[in-house]
Design a protein around this motif. Structure first.
Motif, PDB file in Angstrom:
ATOM      1  N   ASN A  77      26.685 -14.410 -42.222  1.00 12.44           N
ATOM      2  CA  ASN A  77      26.622 -15.801 -42.385  1.00 12.44           C
ATOM      3  C   ASN A  77      27.115 -16.555 -41.444  1.00 12.44           C
ATOM      4  O   ASN A  77      27.873 -16.116 -40.708  1.00 12.44           O
ATOM      5  N   CYS A  78      26.183 -17.427 -40.750  1.00 11.83           N
ATOM      6  CA  CYS A  78      26.532 -18.034 -39.470  1.00 11.83           C
ATOM      7  C   CYS A  78      26.573 -19.532 -39.604  1.00 11.83           C
ATOM      8  O   CYS A  78      26.034 -20.226 -40.580  1.00 11.83           O
ATOM      9  N   ARG A  79      27.570 -20.026 -38.741  1.00 10.51           N
ATOM     10  CA  ARG A  79      27.772 -21.624 -38.855  1.00 10.51           C
ATOM     11  C   ARG A  79      27.767 -22.205 -37.351  1.00 10.51           C
ATOM     12  O   ARG A  79      28.450 -21.791 -36.632  1.00 10.51           O
ATOM     13  N   GLY A  80      26.527 -22.922 -37.372  1.00  9.19           N
ATOM     14  CA  GLY A  80      26.341 -23.464 -35.744  1.00  9.19           C
ATOM     15  C   GLY A  80      26.856 -24.913 -35.784  1.00  9.19           C
ATOM     16  O   GLY A  80      26.856 -25.630 -36.731  1.00  9.19           O
ATOM     17  N   ILE A  81      27.035 -25.322 -34.497  1.00  8.99           N
ATOM     18  CA  ILE A  81      27.528 -26.536 -34.118  1.00  8.99           C
ATOM     19  C   ILE A  81      26.345 -27.672 -33.916  1.00  8.99           C
ATOM     20  O   ILE A  81      25.713 -27.328 -32.676  1.00  8.99           O
ATOM     21  N   THR A 103      18.042 -29.779 -38.605  1.00 10.99           N
ATOM     22  CA  THR A 103      19.530 -29.879 -38.982  1.00 10.99           C
ATOM     23  C   THR A 103      20.429 -30.232 -37.888  1.00 10.99           C
ATOM     24  O   THR A 103      21.296 -30.599 -37.788  1.00 10.99           O
ATOM     25  N   TRP A 104      20.174 -29.117 -36.658  1.00  8.77           N
ATOM     26  CA  TRP A 104      20.975 -29.179 -35.681  1.00  8.77           C
ATOM     27  C   TRP A 104      20.977 -30.567 -34.992  1.00  8.77           C
ATOM     28  O   TRP A 104      21.812 -30.679 -34.261  1.00  8.77           O
ATOM     29  N   ALA A 105      19.864 -31.129 -35.007  1.00 14.40           N
ATOM     30  CA  ALA A 105      19.611 -32.439 -34.272  1.00 14.40           C
ATOM     31  C   ALA A 105      20.111 -33.474 -35.184  1.00 14.40           C
ATOM     32  O   ALA A 105      20.048 -34.710 -34.645  1.00 14.40           O
ATOM     33  N   THR A 106      20.439 -33.487 -36.387  1.00 16.95           N
ATOM     34  CA  THR A 106      20.845 -34.501 -37.123  1.00 16.95           C
ATOM     35  C   THR A 106      22.153 -35.026 -36.567  1.00 16.95           C
ATOM     36  O   THR A 106      23.240 -34.394 -36.402  1.00 16.95           O
TER      37      THR A 106
END
Length: 530
Positions: A388-392, A436-439
């Protein structure tokens, strides 16, 4: 093993009532400065709850009848919430009994509450609406009722008893997030008890399937958007951190952005054969283990964004640990990636919350599920570990992290697979994650944000307040997709040990911190009174 959701026992019969609890006055504004090992809020460690004592003459709720003191007592309310087994093992939980209890709480206060059924039996949402003057779009309070499963044999107490031990209340959901629900709901009830009117409707949604399942906030938005359309949303998120003594408030935060959630699978293959003739050089399990050792010793690169930079600047100003403040500032001033990495390692080393602060610096990866084999006399041909990964957001893109992991494991004879949604190609999944990353983070030029900040100044006098990134995820997706600002708080000061208990064993929070958190939420909602 604990009962499955369909076999969940009714644990409410033995719950305490408000009549069993002593009452005390409101906590001092500055902080709770210890004393959590003895009686708290006038409560002996035997487990009685400290009921809210009115600071003004009794009024009446919207029904015209006085609201029971026990319903305005966050500890009493939390004990009742914890007594319901709402475990969610991945396919939803049994939330109806919990919803029915809360529905009765709202109705005693004269507030209309509605249970919204989902296609899954007994897996329901609860929606309460406090009518206001309508000068602003509604405020939606979003709190989930389901909790992750427990390893009951590894708990020191019954995880569904709401037991108070040495000033801490234990139970699955005490932190995440029935404690937050209790603090928020009890605070609203105190206002209603005083006859308050708000400048807008306040919608309180106690949702299901936040921890997993098909009928969470996304399903609710698709089928009942008219009931949850709001101008701002407040849910779980920001941490109230303590100084090194574990109790004195250090930094109050509210989150305005969630990390990006994604999974990858590490897959190894080998020869299937009889277990009496092992082949160490051709074993899927052995090959996978070697790859996981390499991945477990590796960290993604440090990435600082505008949101996390602001958080760490506030943290450096807030801590009384000079060495910690010094290395934070070194990290923020670093001009090169190697110097930033070295300083970040020191930040984690000196932090009293090392796992939290590590998670705010980089994409994280956690080994969560492993599958291999089906019979003890058969060596399996395949072994898989879910990571499971969580990106900033605004930091390292998930696609770049995936490429880095593939490069790291290129010689390990494993396949690195992005686990997307059903029927989704890898490129489609990466494109979705890019979005999502760019939100952007939620706008903080709102009256709700200002209320969160001013309440921190009032309730935790002298303690800094800062916006933050939530290292985990929430149910805010449907509102964020529509551009509705959403923020998060867990409104109680926590120690690192309590933070680790989230989704773990012996989950617990300080009783005194819960009461002060309810005071904080009372001040937040007070900004909306007319």
């Amino acid at each position: 093993m604990h009962a499955t959701p369909d076999e969940t026992p009714d644990r409410t019969a033995d719950r305490p009532t408000g009549d069993d609890h002593a009452t005390t006055g409101r906590l001092p504004r500055r902080a709770f400065l210890g004393g959590v090992g003895v009686a708290v809020l006038g409560v002996a460690t035997a487990g009685g709850a400290g009921a809210f004592q009115r600071t003004s003459p009794p009024s009446t709720g919207m029904s015209g009848a006085a609201i029971p003191a026990a319903d305005m007592d966050p500890l009493d309310l939390l004990k009742r919430m914890l007594s319901f087994d709402t475990q969610n093992s991945g396919q939803g939980g049994k939330t109806r009994p919990h919803a029915e209890m809360l529905k009765a709480v709202w109705e005693r206060a004269g507030v209309t509450a509605e249970i919204i059924d989902t296609p899954q039996p007994d897996n329901v949402h609860l929606l309460a609406r406090i009518p206001g003057q309508g000068s602003e779009k509604p405020l939606l309070i979003l709190g989930h009722s389901d909790v992750v499963p427990v390893e009951e044999e590894n708990w020191d107490v019954d995880p569904f008893a709401g037991e108070v031990v040495d000033g801490e209340i234990y139970g699955r959901g005490a932190l995440d997030m029935k404690g937050a629900n209790s603090a928020m709901i009890s605070a609203l009830l105190r206002h209603l008890d005083e006859g308050a009117t708000f400048d807008r409707d306040i919608i309180v949604l106690t949702d299901c399937d936040e921890e997993a399942g098909s009928y969470g906030s996304g399903w609710l938005a698709e089928n009942h958007w008219d009931k949850i359309d709001a101008g701002c949303v407040l849910t779980e998120g920001g941490w109230f951190l303590a100084q090194s003594d574990k109790t004195t408030p250090m930094l109050i935060t509210a989150t305005r952005q969630d990390n990006v959630y994604f999974n990858i699978d590490i897959v190894a293959k080998g020869t299937a054969t009889h277990s009496s003739k092992p082949m160490p050089d051709d074993s899927a399990i052995v090959t996978l283990s070697r790859a996981l050792t390499t991945l477990g010793e590796w960290e993604a690169r440090v990435e600082l964004t505008d949101v996390t930079r602001e958080y760490f600047r506030a943290l450096a100003d807030a801590t009384t640990n000079r060495d910690f403040a010094k290395v934070i500032r070194l990290m923020l001033k670093a001009k090169s990636q190697p110097s930033r990495e070295r300083a970040a390692a020191l930040v984690v080393k000196h932090s009293d919350y090392p796992y939290l602060h590590r998670a705010l610096l980089r994409t994280t990866h956690a080994f969560v599920i492993q599958e291999a084999g089906y019979k003890e006399n058969v060596i399996p041909s395949e072994a898989t570990t879910r990571v499971n990964c969580r990106g900033i957001p605004g930091g390292e893109k998930p696609r770049d992290f995936l490429a880095a992991v593939r490069k790291l494991l290129a010689d390990k004879e494993v396949e690195v697979v992005l686990a997307g949604n059903p029927g989704e190609s890898e490129e489609q999944a990466l494109a979705r994650l890019d979005t999502t990353w760019a939100t952007p983070p939620a706008d903080i030029d709102t009256d709700l944000w200002r209320a969160l900040e001013s309440a921190a100044e009032e309730t935790y006098e002298g303690t800094p307040f800062a916006p933050a990134l939530f290292e985990a995820g929430t149910s805010l997706g449907p509102w964020r997709e529509k551009g509705v600002p959403g923020y998060g708080v867990y409104p109680y000061v926590l120690s690192n040990e309590q933070l680790i208990g989230m989704h773990g064993n012996n989950e617990r929070i300080y009783v005194e911190a819960l009461q002060q958190g309810s005071d904080y939420m009372y001040d937040v909602f007070g900004a909306m009174r007319v």
